[in-house]
Design a protein around this motif. Sequence first.
Motif, PDB file in Angstrom:
ATOM      1  N   MET A 137       0.838  -1.199   0.000  1.00  0.00           N
ATOM      2  CA  MET A 137       0.000   0.000   0.000  1.00  0.00           C
ATOM      3  C   MET A 137       0.872   1.247   0.000  1.00  0.00           C
ATOM      4  SD  MET A 137      -2.917   1.056   2.761  1.00  0.00           S
ATOM      5  CE  MET A 137      -4.123  -0.183   2.299  1.00  0.00           C
ATOM      6  N   PRO A 173       3.702   3.306  -1.596  1.00  0.00           N
ATOM      7  CA  PRO A 173       4.401   3.262  -2.893  1.00  0.00           C
ATOM      8  C   PRO A 173       5.870   2.889  -2.768  1.00  0.00           C
ATOM      9  CG  PRO A 173       2.996   5.191  -2.721  1.00  0.00           C
ATOM     10  CD  PRO A 173       2.979   4.542  -1.381  1.00  0.00           C
ATOM     11  N   ALA A 216      -6.467  11.046   3.553  1.00  0.00           N
ATOM     12  CA  ALA A 216      -6.593  12.459   3.968  1.00  0.00           C
ATOM     13  C   ALA A 216      -5.477  13.290   3.361  1.00  0.00           C
ATOM     14  CB  ALA A 216      -6.544  12.545   5.482  1.00  0.00           C
ATOM     15  N   ARG A 217      -4.309  12.662   3.183  1.00  0.00           N
ATOM     16  CA  ARG A 217      -3.162  13.442   2.694  1.00  0.00           C
ATOM     17  C   ARG A 217      -3.004  13.337   1.185  1.00  0.00           C
ATOM     18  NH1 ARG A 217       1.844  11.207   5.903  1.00  0.00           N
ATOM     19  NH2 ARG A 217       0.903   9.202   5.404  1.00  0.00           N
ATOM     20  N   ALA A 218      -3.385  12.171   0.616  1.00  0.00           N
ATOM     21  CA  ALA A 218      -3.154  11.958  -0.816  1.00  0.00           C
ATOM     22  C   ALA A 218      -3.979  10.760  -1.284  1.00  0.00           C
ATOM     23  CB  ALA A 218      -1.666  11.679  -1.065  1.00  0.00           C
ATOM     24  N   ARG A 220     -10.230  -0.181   1.013  1.00  0.00           N
ATOM     25  CA  ARG A 220      -9.651  -0.616   2.296  1.00  0.00           C
ATOM     26  C   ARG A 220     -10.251  -1.953   2.748  1.00  0.00           C
ATOM     27  NH1 ARG A 220      -6.210   1.777   5.276  1.00  0.00           N
ATOM     28  NH2 ARG A 220      -5.611   3.955   5.027  1.00  0.00           N
ATOM     29  N   THR A 232       1.465   0.760  15.470  1.00  0.00           N
ATOM     30  CA  THR A 232       1.086  -0.296  16.419  1.00  0.00           C
ATOM     31  C   THR A 232       0.557  -1.496  15.656  1.00  0.00           C
ATOM     32  OG1 THR A 232       0.620   1.294  18.164  1.00  0.00           O
ATOM     33  CG2 THR A 232      -0.525  -0.842  18.278  1.00  0.00           C
ATOM     34  N   THR A 233      -0.342  -1.230  14.696  1.00  0.00           N
ATOM     35  CA  THR A 233      -0.873  -2.300  13.844  1.00  0.00           C
ATOM     36  C   THR A 233      -0.651  -1.908  12.387  1.00  0.00           C
ATOM     37  OG1 THR A 233      -2.622  -2.662  15.486  1.00  0.00           O
ATOM     38  CG2 THR A 233      -2.908  -3.698  13.323  1.00  0.00           C
ATOM     39  N   GLU A 251      -0.654  -1.957   8.136  1.00  0.00           N
ATOM     40  CA  GLU A 251      -1.745  -2.045   7.150  1.00  0.00           C
ATOM     41  C   GLU A 251      -1.997  -3.511   6.774  1.00  0.00           C
ATOM     42  OE1 GLU A 251      -2.874   1.998   6.517  1.00  0.00           O
ATOM     43  OE2 GLU A 251      -3.791   0.048   6.163  1.00  0.00           O
ATOM     44  N   SER A 280      -4.878  -1.986  17.363  1.00  0.00           N
ATOM     45  CA  SER A 280      -5.311  -0.641  17.758  1.00  0.00           C
ATOM     46  C   SER A 280      -6.719  -0.381  17.230  1.00  0.00           C
ATOM     47  CB  SER A 280      -4.358   0.396  17.159  1.00  0.00           C
ATOM     48  OG  SER A 280      -4.478   0.385  15.740  1.00  0.00           O
ATOM     49  N   ARG A 319      -7.564  -2.636   8.817  1.00  0.00           N
ATOM     50  CA  ARG A 319      -6.224  -3.204   8.615  1.00  0.00           C
ATOM     51  C   ARG A 319      -6.180  -4.696   8.947  1.00  0.00           C
ATOM     52  NH1 ARG A 319      -2.969   1.378  11.983  1.00  0.00           N
ATOM     53  NH2 ARG A 319      -3.841   3.197  10.910  1.00  0.00           N
ATOM     54  N   HIS A 333      -7.641   8.781  22.018  1.00  0.00           N
ATOM     55  CA  HIS A 333      -7.938   8.671  20.584  1.00  0.00           C
ATOM     56  C   HIS A 333      -9.268   9.283  20.183  1.00  0.00           C
ATOM     57  CE1 HIS A 333      -4.481   6.272  20.709  1.00  0.00           C
ATOM     58  NE2 HIS A 333      -5.062   5.240  21.241  1.00  0.00           N
TER      59      HIS A 333
END
Length: 553
Positions: free
Chosen positions: A46, A48, A63-65, A109, A186-187, A189, A213, A221, A239
């Motif tokens: 996942m 690149p 959210a970022r790309a 996902r 923590t966990t 993908e 998590s 995930r 969280h």
Amino acid sequence: MRGREAGLSVVTVGSLTEHLSATGYDPILTPVADFADRTEITGAAMAPDRVEPGDLFVAISGARAHGADFIDKVISRGAAAVLTDAAGVTKIREAIGYRIPVIEVAAVRDAAGPAAAVIYGTTASSDPALFGVTGTNGKTTTTYFLRSLLSTLLEPKQKSTGLIGTIEIAAGPSPETSERIASDMTTPEAVALHKLMHEFRSKNVAAAAMEVSSHAISYQRISGLYYDVAGFTNLTQDHLDLHGTMEEYFAAKAGLFRRSRTRTSVITVDDAAGHRMAAEATGHVVTLSTSGQAAQAHWEVEDTAAEGLGTAFTLTNRHTGERIRTSTALPGDFNVSNAALAAVMVLEAASDPERPQEFSREDVVEALESKQPFHVQVPGRMQVIAETPAAIVDFAHNPDAMIRTLEAVRKPMQEQNRGKLILVIGAAGERDASKRPTMGAIAVRMADHVIISDDDPHGEDPAEIRAGLLEGAHDAITTGGLETVLEEITPRGDAIAAAVAAAGEEDTILLAGRGHEDHQDVAGVRVAIDDRAELAAQLKARGFTTLTGSGAA
Ligand SMILES: CC(=O)N[C@H]1[C@@H](OP(=O)(O)OP(=O)(O)OC[C@H]2O[C@@H](n3ccc(=O)[nH]c3=O)[C@H](O)[C@@H]2O)O[C@H](CO)[C@@H](O)[C@@H]1O[C@H](C)C(=O)N[C@@H](C)C(=O)N[C@H](CCC(=O)O)C(=O)O
Ligand SMILES: Nc1ncnc2c1ncn2[C@@H]1O[C@H](COP(=O)(O)OP(=O)(O)OP(=O)(O)O)[C@@H](O)[C@H]1O
């Protein structure tokens, strides 16, 4: 093209598309051409930068790309095909036309895990047997306890164990003789997890403990993974920046305790969330009470007794009448809870007739009673650096964990009527800012000398973060008429030096919040500092004795 790794069956774009179609993901494959169908897939990624030749690249909209924005890099690294959504298909066709087979699904996902499971051969009955732990606090500690017990049971049978969590990913015959890599999550993908399962199988790993998590469950995930046993520790404030409300936070964690995903759920019922989790879990559900509050639990902790800085305790089973005596070397009642959860998870796994393990229930009882599996160091979790003065490093970085840790550290002090408690605390940036004043108030109420310093500011202004803690601290001192000494010292190294300078032999120093972490992220710059090493160095400089290896990074 990377060769097919040992033990992996042939997967093609065509067979993968058929599998996704059969499992309800309604895939669309383009271009519709013979080469597309026959294209072989030998892995998945996942990120690149982690694509290898022959991989399926899973391009998600984030959210970022969007992963599809990186299609040129992914092609240059030899990706064989792409799994993405409609937006990704448009981006890819505009960028490179029809040069690569693309499988389009609506829920990328959700589909990533099942797709990776097919590619890497994960099934409900494949090794390693998976032990997952979720909850606001205790995941890391409980998974270290689980792995210690599992390797005690499996090493004599020439089988290895694995660990996946906040601190590290490890696999090997024992915790000491394992290959280890530092964790960035923590966990991981889904695609990384299924690749790990394949790598663990190739390393003869029969059982693995992993932290789950709430982010991992919310972000799908763990889709395509099957847990032999999943454990629940507790649910308190943390969280909320991701889940919004406690209700959504609960729902995220409840996603692990489903028959479709987990064979046996072991639920700690020390808090209201635990009782509700046990009521809503499906499949085989076992309850554990460690606080003496829930007489109806299947397993209960009884007869606790101080043993060094740790605790001995008895696990009793209400149905079978079993009484198993064991202990943990880590301070704190909460570590009795963590050890009891790990013990019950393995006892229950050994009693599942449909999923036989390499060890029997009797083997587990014998290990618990005579091999001290919970006398292990968990990096940065109630890690004792020195005993005179008592000097402890802990990871507590939310209100509930702070209260528990401070109670655990104060208990021997009160029993021995000894010294003052000096606490260094900060808070992470870009995480749930609402808990900072609460943490500041807890600090001054439960410690005698509080030094507010920096934790991991990330992109936030460190002074702003400290101000949130100080606000709560000042309010609590004023309203409570407290005599606590309160200081603000930065950078963290100076705060640790000040704590050691203020300590006498009878006192206790607690560094909370960072635990095992060996650097701070300050506006994207990695500032190297390990609380354990810094504390050990400052104590030695003052002529105090530190425990061997305790300052090791
Ligand atoms: C909130 C959260 O979990 N976000 C995760 C999520 O981000 P996202 O869905 O917004 O996706 P994105 O970051 O826009 O990336 C989209 C695609 O573009 C790629 N990309 C994106 C940006 C970039 O610079 N380069 C790049 O290649 C990504 O690899 C991905 O293919 O998917 C990303 C890709 O896998 C993760 O990196 C990202 O984790 C971020 C970094 C994160 O900080 N997650 C933390 C909160 C987290 O998951 N923590 C829990 C532990 C929590 C706890 O108990 O303390 C954990 O399990 O680690
Ligand atoms: N069962 C528990 N109940 C409450 N607090 C706990 C428990 N176990 C540990 N803690 C406290 O929480 C801190 C974090 O413990 P640990 O790292 O084992 O939990 P975690 O769930 O992995 O945390 P995180 O999700 O932040 O990584 C410890 O340093 C201790 O202060």
